[in-house]
Every structure is written in structure tokens, then in C-alpha cells.
Design a protein around this motif. Sequence first.
Motif, short mmCIF file in Angstrom:
data_model
loop_
_atom_site.label_atom_id
_atom_site.label_comp_id
_atom_site.label_asym_id
_atom_site.label_seq_id
_atom_site.Cartn_x
_atom_site.Cartn_y
_atom_site.Cartn_z
N ARG A 94 5.78 43.27 63.73
CA ARG A 94 5.25 42.26 62.82
C ARG A 94 3.78 42.48 62.47
O ARG A 94 3.36 42.38 61.32
CB ARG A 94 5.41 40.88 63.45
N TYR A 95 2.95 42.74 63.51
CA TYR A 95 1.49 42.74 63.30
C TYR A 95 0.88 44.14 63.25
O TYR A 95 -0.30 44.27 62.97
CB TYR A 95 0.82 41.92 64.41
N GLY A 96 1.67 45.16 63.52
CA GLY A 96 1.14 46.52 63.47
C GLY A 96 0.59 46.97 64.81
O GLY A 96 0.59 46.22 65.79
N PRO A 105 11.09 37.79 59.07
CA PRO A 105 9.86 38.25 59.73
C PRO A 105 9.94 38.15 61.25
O PRO A 105 9.42 37.23 61.86
CB PRO A 105 8.80 37.30 59.17
N ILE A 106 10.57 39.13 61.86
CA ILE A 106 10.67 39.20 63.32
C ILE A 106 9.30 39.55 63.90
O ILE A 106 8.64 40.46 63.42
CB ILE A 106 11.69 40.29 63.73
N ALA A 107 8.89 38.82 64.92
CA ALA A 107 7.60 39.11 65.56
C ALA A 107 7.74 40.10 66.71
O ALA A 107 6.82 40.86 66.99
CB ALA A 107 6.95 37.82 66.04
N ARG A 108 8.85 40.03 67.39
CA ARG A 108 9.17 41.00 68.45
C ARG A 108 10.68 41.20 68.44
O ARG A 108 11.42 40.25 68.20
CB ARG A 108 8.82 40.49 69.85
N GLY A 153 12.62 47.56 66.54
CA GLY A 153 12.15 47.37 65.16
C GLY A 153 11.32 48.54 64.67
O GLY A 153 11.19 48.76 63.46
N ASP A 154 10.74 49.28 65.60
CA ASP A 154 9.91 50.44 65.25
C ASP A 154 10.61 51.78 65.46
O ASP A 154 10.05 52.81 65.14
CB ASP A 154 8.64 50.46 66.12
#
Lengths: 461, 461
Positions: free
Chosen positions: A156-158, A246-249, A374-375
Motif C-alpha cells: 500500500r505505502y511503498g 486498497p489492501i494495506a497488508r 501483494g509484492d
Amino acid sequence: MTVAVDNIVEALKQFLDGDQVSVNETVRELHGQDESYHVASLPDIVVFPKTKEQVSEIMKLANELVVPVVPFGRGSSLEGHVIPYQNGITIDFSLMDKILEIRQDDLLVKVQPGVTRMQLNKELKKHGLFFSVDPGADATLGGMAATNASGTTAVRYGVMRDQVRDLEVVLADGRIIHTGNLAAKSSSGYHLNGLFVGSEGTLGCFTELTLKVYGIPEFETAARAVFPTVEDAIAAVTSILQVGVPIARVELVDEESIRQVNHYSDTDYPEKPTLFIEFHGNEAGLAQDVIFTREIMEDHGCVEVQFESDNTARTKLWDARHNLAYAYTHGHPGKKQMVTDVCVAISDLADAVHFAREQLNAANLPGGVLGHVGDGNFHAIVMIDMKDAEEVKRADAFNEAIVQFALDRNGTCTGEHGVGIGKQKYQAKEHGESYNVMKAIKISLDPNNILNPGKIVRIEE
Amino acid sequence: MTVAVDNIVEALKQFLDGDQVSVNETVRELHGQDESYHVASLPDIVVFPKTKEQVSEIMKLANELVVPVVPFGRGSSLEGHVIPYQNGITIDFSLMDKILEIRQDDLLVKVQPGVTRMQLNKELKKHGLFFSVDPGADATLGGMAATNASGTTAVRYGVMRDQVRDLEVVLADGRIIHTGNLAAKSSSGYHLNGLFVGSEGTLGCFTELTLKVYGIPEFETAARAVFPTVEDAIAAVTSILQVGVPIARVELVDEESIRQVNHYSDTDYPEKPTLFIEFHGNEAGLAQDVIFTREIMEDHGCVEVQFESDNTARTKLWDARHNLAYAYTHGHPGKKQMVTDVCVAISDLADAVHFAREQLNAANLPGGVLGHVGDGNFHAIVMIDMKDAEEVKRADAFNEAIVQFALDRNGTCTGEHGVGIGKQKYQAKEHGESYNVMKAIKISLDPNNILNPGKIVRIEE
């Protein structure tokens, strides 16, 4: 090193107080290892500067005498980054641990390199803000910038590189530069921020960092979702990301790892591939996201899902994921963890995780897989007895097979842990002709090769 | 250039077809200028390669003969980036315009450098995807990567650098490298992606780009909000960003610019500072964001607000912002636009915009201010008569004053347009000692200084 240690100590004491320079055996030992399984090697001298000017003087002296220098935060690196295999001077930044400025309106903070992420978040909380990068360990922000750390929130935040607005850097010859500024975007000059983040102390020492922070989200929801297979779980994540929820983790924990957790935490989660998910947003938006996500997951065969919005329940739900490393250590007394860290395209992730499991079984090594799915980044945790040379050899071969699998698919040998000494041997293979470009840059900025020599690029090759 | 043009042409035709090499006057003129007010200068030769191997051969030849080379996309740069002031060879990438691969599951595309962003978006739409960077012009993706372009969506999706997963680059000596891979994150090696993006053809020629794309959002809402002062509008945006409402675009248009729009578009918007905002998300979440945003804006004195979710109404609402540049040109026949491009911390933005307005008035120059206020980046558009030397001089002094104001506050001279020739003179001042680091990197990768010489860094200084 051709200069006697005594002479260097004397020269250092010209501009450092006596207690800022140490040749004490215990102090050197503390700076001769990190949290990895890599072999220790001691610095000759450890210094504790308090200002950028002192760091600059240290570098000028080291450059003149051609003495190796390694910057050191908390020693929480996982690939031997801070181990001084050529000895020399280790610069410990623990005395440079001030939060210098919180710019609330700009969502920026300015910190010294020795500030840890938990120290920063404790202070930010008072302002309704948080710093997003969470690599697990309470690392220093200087160290996290040096390795381009990331962790569970990157989806989400990079990663760390995305948070760095400016670095104050002391170069090999003592010059002090800034790699950025206060502007949120810039097309001016070459992007030195990006180059220095992840340079692992090989291009300069960071003496100040300006970092992005975020407003604490209005609402958070967490979920634990159980799938019949790793492939199903990853397919579900791919679908969720594609529709832009928008998944944060989003963390994958394989069945062997759930078994470890159950054993350690006295839980009774189904011992099947499980996703731990977190959403940040507003209440109405998340309610809709939850419905949508549940539908997608059920389409992909999800057999059990639990959503939690209450703070305590969320924390408890995530405990299983957070305690995973401890659970493995607890379950294998006397053994050390070797953790792989490849990252591949999402479409290659299921195959890569499957391959890792097969190789673990074939090598008869105890361990499991968890992933920042996600990554496309996943870790195989392998428990090894460092005294059993044959087991270490099998673990090394396993690590190498995982890396080769990722490189064959145009992935990377390290998604977030960095190169250090453990992934140095793969640099030429991974980067091809670019490896020579990296060497040219290193030589142009550190012609005497004194900054953390032998890490990332090997000049002598 | 010491070698005769005829000899170079002959050498080029050893590996290029006749129609891939041109010394035609008209062709050279088309490659001797960009969309800016900067003075033209013609290349001696224009080449149209079709493959990376041909680009590599061109670079090998140019490097051997020490002939300057400028890569060229569509010529839509705004600071003279592609103008070959030292003549030589211009490489036009218009024949390398293929979309090579759409990796739907990975949210990645692979393209040749001559593909334009509209061409890409037209194709992506069929797959429910879009490419986020929108600089206004239908630039090539190679050119956008070379200048690190951004535009209205950067506040949500980031700038060009944030979208680049990998570049295939031909270096000054003809070597071909890849700067990245397919992994979403990497801590391996130095971050060459970041270094080459924004290098404006001074470090290499891009022959292939792998870029991030996004799923088209489920729901979009747009708003036009009128404020009594620029300060109020910016304060409202600062509050909205701090609470984490996911704004996709937020543009400030000052009252003079609204006047131009009303005149051009036959609208009757209140001639006051106005925000144009866009939200992307799910329907329930946006409904809550709209309520919240309206409250925040009213707290900051918003006097009129209009929300639109319907596709046609949203497009119409944004027309005012999109047509702004045309409106100015239309309203000042015979004049050219000089557009400033500084970026500052959000907390300095109101002062900076205020200063720009004062300076415009003091210099008696027609123009207005519009800004990507979520990023702290704003443009003063000044209409100048290039034949009036005194007016050009006043405009230059205005531009310089705006830049100095930004640099004094640790901002940047260019948020998104890039350095080219127009911002070259500020590089040493903005970057200080870092400017010498940039020069060292340039020299290490292009020792003969043949790649777009004189742009970003001046080696001869």
C-alpha cells in the motif's frame, strides 16, 4: 590496512572525545555480527560520532589512510551488511538519535540516522501520524534506508525508497551532500535519493533523513482467510489487487508455518495456506471492500474467513503472523534461521512458492514459506544447525536454487533484505552488464573503495 | 564535430536503410525545436532506428567519432530538452512504437519508447486497465521517462519514476543494459531505474520500458470548489490530505485563469480561486469522502462547490482545467507561453503562489497561476511576445525570481517539466555539492560527453 590501529585511534582523538573511540574487545564483538547466520569479523575500531562534521572528519581521515569504514545502526541486518570483513573502522550512529523536526502540514519528518522506527512512531502517534515501513525488527531509520527495507505495508505505502525525500550524506572523501529537498516531486538533476537508498553504506554515510509520514487511517479492518492451496490464495490476491481494493497488508503463511504458530501460540487455526489481510480507509468504503473481497475469496475456494475491526481483535488476529519467526526458533532449539528473500512477478509467485516447498522437502530441511504476496516477495525460513556442515551445505544449495528460480523469471535475489555478503555472489548474474555500470558508479564516488568494501559490488573482481 | 557529415551518413548506412537516415532540411527543422520558447538549433543528421541493435550500432559509431547524440520522442518537451545545440545526430524513436506485452495479472506493460501515452491507454482500456501519468501532451513514454514527467494524477499514483519497473538502455558506448526486472520491489544492487528515469538522454537511450498500470477505478467523483483566497484553497487541500482522503487529482486555478477559461469556453464560473478535484474508489467510500471533503472545504471558507459522478458531467467539469493552456494562447494571439514549474513543500505553497502573483503584477506581464497543489507544484503561465526583447527579459527575470523563491525554501526549480536547457543554469545552485556527484556519474558513464551534451550537467564547467 597498512596503518597501525594505535595511530588511527590517536588521529581520531584529535576531533572525537575519548569515549567516542573504542578498541574494547566486547564493543568490537558487538559490531562484528548482525542478526544473520553469517560468520563474524571484528572492526579494529568503533567510533560514536555526534555530528555530521565528526562523520566528515572520520571519512577524510579514513580516505587519506585508505582504511575501510562500515556504518552501523542496530545490527539487525539479515545478510551480513554491517560485518566488516576487511576490519577497519565501524561508525556506530547510536548517539545520533534525535527526531529533529515534525512538519505536520507537509507530512514530513527530519531525523538523525540512529532513530529507530518504533521511537519515531511513538512520537508521531501524538500528532495523529505514522511512519509506514515495518520490516519487523526495530531497526534504525538510517539502516532501513541503507538496505531499502520494506515489509508488510509495502503493497500500500511503498518501500523505504518511496519514503525518502532527502538524505544528508557524507561521501567517501568527507564531502557532505543532500540528495533531495522538501518538494514532493522533482525533475531536477539526477535522482540521487534513489541511488543512495539501498546502497548499504557503499556510497556514503547518512547523517540526516527527511521522510514521508501518513495520517493514521480513520478505520482499519483485518482478515484471516484460509484456502485449500497456495495457488488459490495467490489467485485471490491477484484478483483483489486488479480491481483496485486498497489492501494495506496481505501476507501468506503456508500450512507448515501455521502448524508452528499453533504449536507456539496454543491456537488451533486450520493448518492450511492462510492469508492475513489488512485494509485502511474510511468506514463505509471498507464495509464495501469487505463484501467485495469476501466474494472474490470465495470464488477462489476460500474455506474459512474471519474479519475483525476492533483494535484488540485485530491485534490478536495478526499475532499469528507476527510471532512466526519466534515460533520457528522456539520449535527448533539450537538452530539458526536462514531466510530466503526472492521477489518475482505476481504471475510467477505461485510456481515459485510451490518450487520452494518441493525443494525444502527434497532437501529434508525443516521450514516453511511466508510471503508479502501483494509484492511477489516471499521468504522460505529454513532452520539449520550451523555446526552441521552438511546441513549448512544443503541449506546453501536450497537458497541458491530459490534464487536461480527467481532470476530465471526476471525476478530479483532480494526483495527487501538487501545484498550484504549473502547475496553478493548473485549480483553479476542478476544485473548482467548493469553490474559494470554499478561498479563504475562506485569507483567514481569512492575511488579508494573504503566504504563497506566487498558489499553489493566487488571492485577487485 | 571534426568528422564530415557525409562520412557519418555513409557509416550509418552500413547498418541502416537509406530511408532511416535523413539530412533533409525539413526533417532536421522538425527535430530542431520542442514546444517551448527556446531557440531552435538543428541536428546534422536524423536517424530512425527500428531495433535496439541499430541504436547500439549508432551509439558505437557516435562514440568512436565523438559525435553528439540526442534521443527524440515527439518533441513535446517544455525546456528545450531535445534541441541539439551541439548539432550531431538526433535519434527519432517514432519507428519503435510497439506495445510489446500486456501482463494483466502483473499489472505491467512492456512497450517500445515511441509508444505515446494515449496509444497505450487506448489499448489498455480493452483490458480494464489504465496508465496513470498524464502530463497533458500526448508524449511518448520514452520521453516521459526521460524527463520524469508527471501531471495531475501524481498526488495519487505517483510520477513517471514510480511507474518504471525496468528500462532497456543503450549506453554511450553501445552496451545494452536493463535497469530493473519484473519484481515489484528489490533491494538488489544500485537503483539504476531511478537514476536513468529523468536523465533526459544524458546517460543513455531507452529502447524498451516495463511500466506499472492500474485497474480502472470502480467509481469516480469530481468536484469544482470555489474559495475566497488561494490561501484558503491550499489550506483545505492540506487538511484533506492529512486525514488521508485518497484524492486522485487536485488542481488549483487562480482567478485570472478562471477569467481566461470563461472567456474561451463561454462559461460563467465565479472568477475566484478554484479547486478541481477527482476521487477514485468504491461507491460507498467515495460517498463518505464527499461528505467529509465538503465539511473540510466549508471549514476553510469554500463559497461554492459542485460534485459530479456522471461521466459526461465530470468531463465537462474538468474541461475548464484542461482547456486552460489553450485559453491563454487563444486570449493572447501572437504570444508564446513561458511556464514556470517550481515545486515546494505544501506549507510554503500559499506563500509561493502569492509571491508569483505579486511578481506577475509588478512585472506587468499577462498570465496566471495553476497548480498541482497536492504535490506543492505550480505553474505560472506568462504570455510573452518573443519579438519584444524587453518583455522577454522581464519574463526571464520573473522566472528567475520564482525559482529563487523556491530554492530559498529548499524546493526545486522543476517539479515535472525537467531541466533541458531552461533550468540548466540553476542546477549548481539547487544541488550544491551534489551537482559534482552528478557530474562524476555522467563522466563515468559517458566519458566523451556525447549524450545530449549540455543538458542537466555541464561537463566543461
